[in-house]
Design a protein around this motif. Structure first.
Motif, mmCIF file in Angstrom:
data_model
loop_
_atom_site.group_PDB
_atom_site.id
_atom_site.type_symbol
_atom_site.label_atom_id
_atom_site.label_comp_id
_atom_site.label_asym_id
_atom_site.label_seq_id
_atom_site.Cartn_x
_atom_site.Cartn_y
_atom_site.Cartn_z
ATOM 1 N N MET A 77 4.847 -17.131 9.021
ATOM 2 C CA MET A 77 4.472 -18.548 9.018
ATOM 3 C C MET A 77 3.229 -18.810 9.875
ATOM 4 N N ALA A 95 9.245 -19.205 1.897
ATOM 5 C CA ALA A 95 8.966 -20.130 3.012
ATOM 6 C C ALA A 95 7.456 -20.307 3.250
ATOM 7 N N PRO A 96 6.681 -19.221 3.389
ATOM 8 C CA PRO A 96 5.239 -19.440 3.585
ATOM 9 C C PRO A 96 4.555 -20.075 2.373
ATOM 10 N N CYS A 103 5.839 -22.258 0.285
ATOM 11 C CA CYS A 103 6.170 -23.686 0.244
ATOM 12 C C CYS A 103 5.525 -24.437 1.404
ATOM 13 N N GLU A 104 5.112 -23.696 2.443
ATOM 14 C CA GLU A 104 4.402 -24.327 3.568
ATOM 15 C C GLU A 104 2.888 -24.272 3.388
ATOM 16 N N TYR A 141 -4.046 -22.308 2.609
ATOM 17 C CA TYR A 141 -4.769 -22.009 3.843
ATOM 18 C C TYR A 141 -5.659 -20.772 3.686
ATOM 19 N N LYS A 143 0.998 -24.703 -2.355
ATOM 20 C CA LYS A 143 2.139 -25.537 -1.939
ATOM 21 C C LYS A 143 2.607 -26.474 -3.057
ATOM 22 N N GLN A 184 6.426 -26.190 -5.354
ATOM 23 C CA GLN A 184 7.506 -27.179 -5.479
ATOM 24 C C GLN A 184 8.481 -26.808 -6.586
ATOM 25 N N SER A 239 10.689 -25.389 -4.122
ATOM 26 C CA SER A 239 11.062 -26.123 -2.901
ATOM 27 C C SER A 239 11.740 -27.449 -3.211
#
Ligand code: AMP
Ligand code: GLY
Length: 417
Positions: free
Chosen positions: A50, A73-74, A76-77, A82, A96, A100, A103
């Motif tokens: 993360m 997790a990464p 969806c974040e 980035y 991201k 969805q 997520s």
């Protein structure tokens, strides 16, 4: 070229091994990886999956050509937003917005409703009393799901009303938290997992499907888990159902995403069920399944770099798979998916090549000990499913651990026998 694989589980162990087979690949970095991945990758301990800034630093410094993100997790974040957006690093995985699909069950359910993609009926609630009332009206069996990531554990399949209300209390903490939940019609049938490479309107579905075993205990009893074992191919679910999933689900959903302004790039996981009314969607995930990836990538003969670049270029391709069958049995910490202890010694020296490591660390003497709920997937291979099952359990018998520290299901693959 150099490749970075983000994540620390068995799926990522399978990914680094797969990349290691490629003649185009010079170095593989596993960020943060785990103690068992040293056979195929340079393990970059101490950089969290993360910590996007630290990951970008490693990738730029080490001249990484492609980043493959394993876990949800990464994604969806916004790791892809980035790395690509801020640093121009090439990443295989959805941004991201597109993540969805995994997520947010409410988001995905609404998309499926709008485009008539076959799935269970559903309703979303943030209010405990309204959810209670709906469950009372609908009756059991019924399925309750947290809306958000839950590692496969936020799902309650309730056989009767008592279980339904107990599940509701668990997911909504008796009404104390307004976390949204989704209540779904219960579907009955055989499940399968289909992995799809997607780039916008382009998709290539794996020619081979897998079947996961989601419940903790034999005979599909106990709580839902991230997956207690998997096998492929799934001969008793005929090619016609895979085709139906491709035509009625994968095609329509990729077109629907484009229509809605999404530009999905990466693996899309379809969890499907063969019901009396045809194949329906149970869930989508924005990444490879775990443990399905360990099995399917072992069976896949193609160069994964080629497959990724084909997808980027939207080139038609066909994947080739080994003949025969593969079965994987997940050894998990006693207590998983609820609380469990860590730090238990596990010795799998005799069968290292047959193991994919997810939850192990090393003590100062280099001995492996448990650090997670799902610990290692032990695989077996054979001409048919019976032979693969026998091989897998013979390998399980070669893993040494103290009684009551690890448990596993004894019926992986049995539906196909
Ligand atoms: P999910 O996280 O949505 O994949 O749910 C985990 C597991 O719960 C699935 O693999 C199914 O075994 C079961 N499940 C989920 N939704 C349903 C449903 N609508 N009907 C029956 N079983 C379901
Ligand atoms: N094995 C199921 C999953 O990865 O979600």
């Amino acid at each position: 070229m150099n490749i970075a694989v983000i994540g620390s589980g068995g799926r990522e162990h399978a990914l680094v091994r797969k990349f290691a087979e490629s003649e185009q690949v010079d170095r593989i970095l596993a960020i943060p990886g785990n103690a068992g991945m040293g056979d195929a990758a340079e393990v970059i301990h101490g950089v969290s999956e993360m910590d996007f800034e630290a990951i970008s630093g490693v990738c730029l410094e080490q001249d990484v050509e492609w980043v493959f993100v394993g876990p949800e997790a990464p994604l969806c974040e916004g790791i892809v937003d980035y790395l690509e957006g801020e640093h121009g690093i090439k990443v295989f995985g959805p941004r991201k917005k597109e993540a969805q699909m995994e997520s947010s069950k409410a988001f995905t359910k609404a998309l499926m409703a709008k485009y008539d993609i076959p799935t269970a009926k559903f309703a979303k609630f943030t209010d405990y009393d309204e959810a209670c009332q709906y469950i009372r009206q609908t009756g059991a069996p019924i399925v309750l799901k947290k809306d958000g990531l839950s590692g496969g554990k936020g799902v309650v399949v309730a056989g009767d009303m008592d279980e339904a209300f107990a599940g509701l209390d668990e997911l909504m903490a008796g009404g104390a938290v307004g976390a949204p939940i989704v209540v779904e019609e219960y579907l009955e049938g055989e499940e399968f997992s289909l992995m799809v490479f997607v780039n916008g309107d382009y998709s290539h579905s794996f020619e081979m499907i897998a079947q996961d075993h989601k419940r903790a205990f034999d005979g599909d009893t106990g709580p839902n888990t991230g997956g207690m074992g998997a096998y492929a191919p799934v001969a008793h679910i005929g090619e016609v159902y895979r085709q139906e999933a491709v035509e009625k689900i994968v095609g329509p959903v990729t077109r629907a995403m484009v229509e809605e302004g999404l530009d999905y790039f990466g693996v899309l996981y379809l969890g499907a069920m063969v019901t009396e009314d045809g194949v329906k969607v149970i869930e989508f995930n924005a990444r490879f399944g775990d443990p399905e990836a360990q099995i399917l990538l072992s069976m896949m003969e193609d160069d994964l770099v080629d497959v990724i670049e084909n997808t980027r270029d939207k080139e038609p391709c066909s994947l080739t798979f080994k003949p025969g069958c593969m079965v994987g049995v997940m050894l998990s910490s006693e207590g998983y998916p609820k609380a469990y202890e860590k730090g238990k010694y596990v010795d799998f020296d005799d069968i290292t090549d047959h193991c994919y490591i997810s939850g192990l660390t090393q003590d100062i003497e280099g001995r492996f000990m448990t650090s997670g709920g799902r610990v290692l997937l032990v695989t077996g291979y054979g001409d048919d499913i019976a032979a693969a099952v026998e091989d897998a359990y013979a390998n399980v018998d070669k893993v040494r651990f103290d009684a009551d520290t690890l448990f596993y299901r004894r019926d992986i693959g049995s539906r196909a026998l």
